[in-house]
Scaffold this active site. Structure first.
Site, mmCIF file in Angstrom:
data_model
loop_
_atom_site.group_PDB
_atom_site.id
_atom_site.type_symbol
_atom_site.label_atom_id
_atom_site.label_comp_id
_atom_site.label_asym_id
_atom_site.label_seq_id
_atom_site.Cartn_x
_atom_site.Cartn_y
_atom_site.Cartn_z
ATOM 1 N N GLN A 419 30.856 57.866 35.847
ATOM 2 C CA GLN A 419 31.123 58.483 34.542
ATOM 3 C C GLN A 419 32.527 59.064 34.520
ATOM 4 O OE1 GLN A 419 28.209 61.162 32.240
ATOM 5 N NE2 GLN A 419 29.621 62.611 33.144
ATOM 6 N N SER A 422 34.983 63.971 32.679
ATOM 7 C CA SER A 422 35.710 65.207 32.989
ATOM 8 C C SER A 422 37.152 64.938 33.356
ATOM 9 C CB SER A 422 35.021 65.946 34.140
ATOM 10 O OG SER A 422 33.747 66.400 33.750
ATOM 11 N N SER A 454 31.584 61.119 40.604
ATOM 12 C CA SER A 454 30.788 60.686 41.747
ATOM 13 C C SER A 454 30.634 59.169 41.743
ATOM 14 C CB SER A 454 29.410 61.356 41.729
ATOM 15 O OG SER A 454 28.737 61.077 40.528
ATOM 16 N N GLU A 537 16.509 62.090 27.903
ATOM 17 C CA GLU A 537 15.532 62.598 28.848
ATOM 18 C C GLU A 537 14.216 61.858 28.647
ATOM 19 O OE1 GLU A 537 15.121 66.768 28.333
ATOM 20 O OE2 GLU A 537 17.131 67.225 29.046
#
Length: 669
Positions: A419, A422, A454, A537
C-alpha cells in the site's frame, strides 16, 4: 450502545427509561436528603406495579418470566435515570429466591446489607433469610439506603449470591456510565469558550472518546455477565462475573469523574446531577469490592485453563446452510496442505463476504457458520495481507479487466500487494499527500516518496494515491492507481525499526509510468476509493483465546508470580476478554441486521491498548532477565518493541479518538 442489542431489548430499555424519567427520580433523591427513605416509597410502589424488580422471576410466582439479561437491561435503564429506593437489592433478592419482594442482600458475611435500609426481607450471603436487625444508613449514594447489620451472624459466603449481585450491579454501573457519557457529550456540543464549542477542542474530544471506550467496555462486560448467567454454565458465569468485577465499577467511577471534568465548574455544584451519579458509582464499587481481588481470581481461573467462550445463538438460521458448509470444509481438510488455498478460493470460503465468483456474497449467519466449521476442522484461512484492502476497492470500483487480472491471482497467492499511501509529510493525513501524477500519452507518470510500506520489497503490485489535480481542494484531485512494483523508476529502501528488523520500507517513485487502464474508478476520485479500502470489514467469529501477550503472561504467572503480578495479569485477562466481547457484540449487531455500532471503533482503540500493555506486562514479569537479553526472553522483548507501532499505524490513537469523537459522538470538528 446500551446492554441490549435485540429489537426487544432496545424497546424495553427505551420504554423503561421513559417510564423512569416520569417518576422524576432525581427530585425524589434530593427531597430525601438528610431524611428517612420514606420519600422513596412512591418510587418503590411504581417499581412494584411495573414489576421491574421481578422481570427474571417465573410468571407462576408473580414475576415477568424473563431472563437475567432482560433484568440487566431493565436495571441499566433505571440506573440511567437514577431510580431510587432499593431496586438493585430487590432485583437480586427476587432473582435468588424466585419470589418478588423488597429485599436487602448481604453479599459478604458481616458486610453491608445492600438496600437493607428500605428492605422488607433480607438475604444472607448463603441465600438464607437474615434474621438480625438492620439499621438504615445514609451513605455516599443519596439515592439509596444501605444497611448496617446490628445482629451479625456467622454465616458462610455463597458464590451464587455474590455472582448474582455482581451481575446485576454491573448493569447499574453500565447505566451510570451511559448517562455520564451522554451528559458530557451533550454539554460539549453546546458549551462555548474562546469563541467555539468546547467539543471542538482536541483535549475535550479525546476525553469524551476515552469515556466512550470505558463505557463500551463496562457495557460489554455487564452484558456478558448477564448472558453467562442465563447460559447455565457456572464456570463460565464465574469467569464473566470476575471480568465484570474487574472492569465495570472502576470504569463507571472513571466515566463519572470525567463527566464532571467536561462539565467544569457547573459539574462541581451540588445543583447539577452529575455528582449523584458519581456517588452511585462509588457506592457500587465499594459494595462489590476491590477490582484487584477479582483480577487475582481471573488469573487463577486462566492458569487453570478457563477462557470465556461465548456461544452465539443463531436461532436456527444456520440449519439451511450448515450441512453443505460442513461438507465443503471436510473436503478442504482432506486435501494436502499445498492444495488447500486453491480450494478455499474455489469454494468462496476464503472471502465469503465478497460477491461471487470471488466469494459467496454471504450474509452474517453464513459467514459465522463457515468460521465455526473451519475452527472445528482445525483449518486456518491463508492471510491475504494488503490484498484484503486492495481487492475490495477493485471489486467495487474497478473495471472488468482489472477484476479479471488481479482478484483471483491475488487470492491464490500468485500476486503480493503493498500500500503506497503514507508519506513523510502526510502520515494519516492522506489529503495532504504530495506524490504527483502528470498526464502523458497513454497514461501517467508518478513522482514522489512513500513511507511505512510493508512488504514493498517483495510486492508485485501496489495501490497508490497520487495527486492528479494540484489546483483542486485537498480532498479532491487525488486518484487511485495500481502500480507495477517492477516498473522502472521505483526504488525500495528498507527501514530498520526499533526492533532491529526491517518490516517497513521507503518507496521512491521517479516518473514511474502507469497506463490509463491502471487507474481505479474516475480520475480525481481517489479519496472516496481510499476510504472504501480502509473501511472494508467482515463479520467474524470471536476467538476464546486471549491476546498473544496475555496468554504469555498467564503462562508466566503459572510458573510463579508475586501477588501483585498476578493482579496485573488478571487485569490484562479482563481487558483482553472485553476486547473479544466487543467483537461478539458487533457480530450480534450484524446478525440482527443492524449497522456497525461503536463497538468496532472502540475495539480497535482498546485492542491496541490491550496488545501494548500486555506485551509490556510480559517484559515486566521477566524481571532482570530482560537486561541480559537471553534467548528465552528475546521474542518477548521483540514483541513489546514491535507493538509500539500499533498506536501509530493505520491512524494514530489520537487521530482515531478525534474520529470517534466526531463520527460516533457527534462532537464538532
Amino acid at each position: 450502545m446500551s446492554i441490549g442489542i435485540s429489537d426487544e431489548h432496545v424497546e424495553l430499555a427505551a420504554s423503561l427509561r421513559k417510564w423512569a424519567a416520569s417518576l422524576d427520580p432525581v427530585a425524589l433523591v434530593r427531597a430525601a436528603e438528610g431524611e428517612s427513605a420514606e420519600r422513596f416509597d412512591a418510587a418503590w410502589k411504581a417499581v412494584e406495579e411495573m414489576g421491574v424488580h421481578a422481570i427474571a422471576v417465573p410468571e407462576s410466582a408473580g414475576g415477568g418470566g424473563g431472563t437475567v439479561l432482560d433484568q440487566a437491561v431493565a436495571l441499566e435503564a433505571c440506573a440511567h435515570e437514577l431510580v431510587p429506593g432499593g431496586l438493585l437489592g430487590a432485583a437480586v433478592g427476587s432473582l435468588l429466591t424466585g419470589q418478588p419482594d423488597r429485599y436487602g442482600v448481604q453479599v459478604r458475611p458481616g458486610g453491608v446489607v445492600w438496600d437493607g435500609g428500605t428492605a422488607e426481607e433480607v438475604l444472607a450471603p448463603d441465600g438464607s433469610h437474615y434474621e438480625g436487625q438492620v439499621q438504615a444508613v445514609l451513605g455516599v449514594d443519596l439515592s439509596v439506603r444501605h444497611g448496617r447489620a446490628v445482629d451479625a451472624h456467622d454465616i458462610e459466603s455463597g458464590d451464587r449470591v455474590r455472582r448474582t449481585a455482581v451481575t446485576l450491579a454491573a448493569a447499574e454501573a453500565a447505566g451510570v456510565a451511559r448517562w455520564c457519557l451522554a451528559t458530557a457529550v451533550e454539554y460539549a456540543q453546546v458549551r462555548e469558550q474562546f469563541g467555539q464549542k468546547i467539543g471542538a477542542f482536541q483535549a475535550i474530544k479525546h476525553l469524551c472518546a476515552e469515556m466512550l471506550e470505558t463505557a463500551e467496555a463496562v457495557t460489554a462486560a455487564a452484558w456478558d455477565a448477564a448472558a453467562a448467567a442465563d447460559a447455565g454454565d457456572d464456570e463460565q458465569w464465574a469467569f464473566a462475573v470476575e471480568v465484570a468485577a474487574a472492569t465495570c465499577f472502576d470504569g463507571a467511577v472513571e466515566v463519572a469523574k470525567a463527566c464532571i471534568q467536561v462539565l467544569g465548574g457547573i459539574g462541581f455544584t451540588f445543583e447539577h446531577d452529575a455528582h449523584l451519579y458519581l456517588r452511585r458509582a462509588l457506592a457500587l464499587r465499594s459494595l462489590v469490592g476491590d477490582s484487584d481481588d477479582a483480577a487475582e481470581r481471573l488469573t487463577a481461573a486462566a492458569v487453570g485453563g478457563v477462557r470465556r467462550r461465548v456461544q452465539l445463538d443463531l436461532e436456527g438460521r444456520d440449519e439451511a446452510v450448515r450441512a453443505d458448509i460442513r461438507t465443503g470444509v471436510e473436503r478442504i481438510a482432506a486435501l494436502p496442505e499445498e492444495q488447500r488455498r486453491a480450494a478455499f478460493v474455489e469454494t468462496g470460503y476464503l472471502t465469503p463476504h465478497w460477491p461471487a465468483p470471488y466469494g459467496l456474497g454471504a450474509d452474517a449467519v453464513t459467514q459465522i457458520v463457515i468460521d465455526q466449521e473451519l475452527a472445528g476442522a482445525g483449518l486456518t484461512r491463508p492471510d491475504i495481507v494488503i490484498a484484503g484492502w486492495a481487492l475490495p476497492t477493485i471489486l467495487e470500483h474497478g473495471s472488468a479487466a482489472q477484476r479479471e487480472q488481479f482478484v483471483s491471482p491475488s487470492l491464490l497467492g500468485e500476486l503480493v500487494w503493498c500500500q503506497l499511501f503514507s508519506e513523510p509529510g502526510a502520515g494519516s493525513d492522506l489529503a495532504a499527500l504530495r506524490t504527483k501524477a502528470e498526464k502523458v500519452d497513454g497514461g501517467w507518470k508518478i513522482t514522489g516518496q512513500k513511507v511505512w510500506t510493508s512488504v514493498a520489497e517483495r510486492a508485485d503490485w501496489g495501490i497508490c494515491l497520487a495527486r492528479t489535480n494540484p489546483d483542486a481542494p485537498k480532498h479532491k484531485g487525488i486518484s487511485y492507481f495500481l502500480v507495477d512494483m517492477r516498473a522502472p523508476g521505483i526504488e525500495v529502501r528498507p527501514l530498520r525499526e526499533i526492533t532491529g528488523k526491517a518490516l517497513f520500507n521507503e518507496v521512491f517513485l521517479d516518473e514511474v509510468f502507469v497506463p490509463d487502464d491502471m487507474i481505479v474508478g474516475e480520475v480525481d476520485d481517489g479519496w472516496k476509493l481510499a476510504r472504501t479500502t480502509l473501511a472494508n470489514e467482515r463479520v467474524a467469529m470471536a476467538t476464546s483465546r486471549l491476546s498473544k501477550s496475555t496468554e504469555r503472561a498467564v503462562e508466566l504467572a503459572a510458573a510463579g508470580a508475586t501477588p501483585a503480578q498476578r493482579v496485573a495479569v488478571g487485569h490484562s485477562i479482563a481487558l483482553s476478554t472485553v476486547c473479544s466481547l466487543l467483537g461478539v457484540r458487533s457480530t450480534m449487531r450484524s446478525l440482527a441486521g443492524l449497522g456497525p455500532g461503536a463497538e468496532s471503533s472502540v475495539a480497535k482503540l482498546l485492542g491496541v491498548r490491550n496488545r501494548q500493555d500486555g506485551a509490556e506486562l510480559v517484559v515486566a514479569l521477566l524481571g532482570d532477565k530482560v537486561a541480559l537479553g537471553d534467548d528465552d526472553v528475546r521474542d518477548d522483548v521483540w514483541e513489546m518493541l514491535n507493538t509500539r507501532c500499533l498506536s501509530i499505524a493505520g491512524g494514530t490513537t489520537q487521530i482515531l479518538r478525534n474520529v470517534a469523537g466526531e463520527r460516533i459522538l457527534g462532537l464538532p470538528r
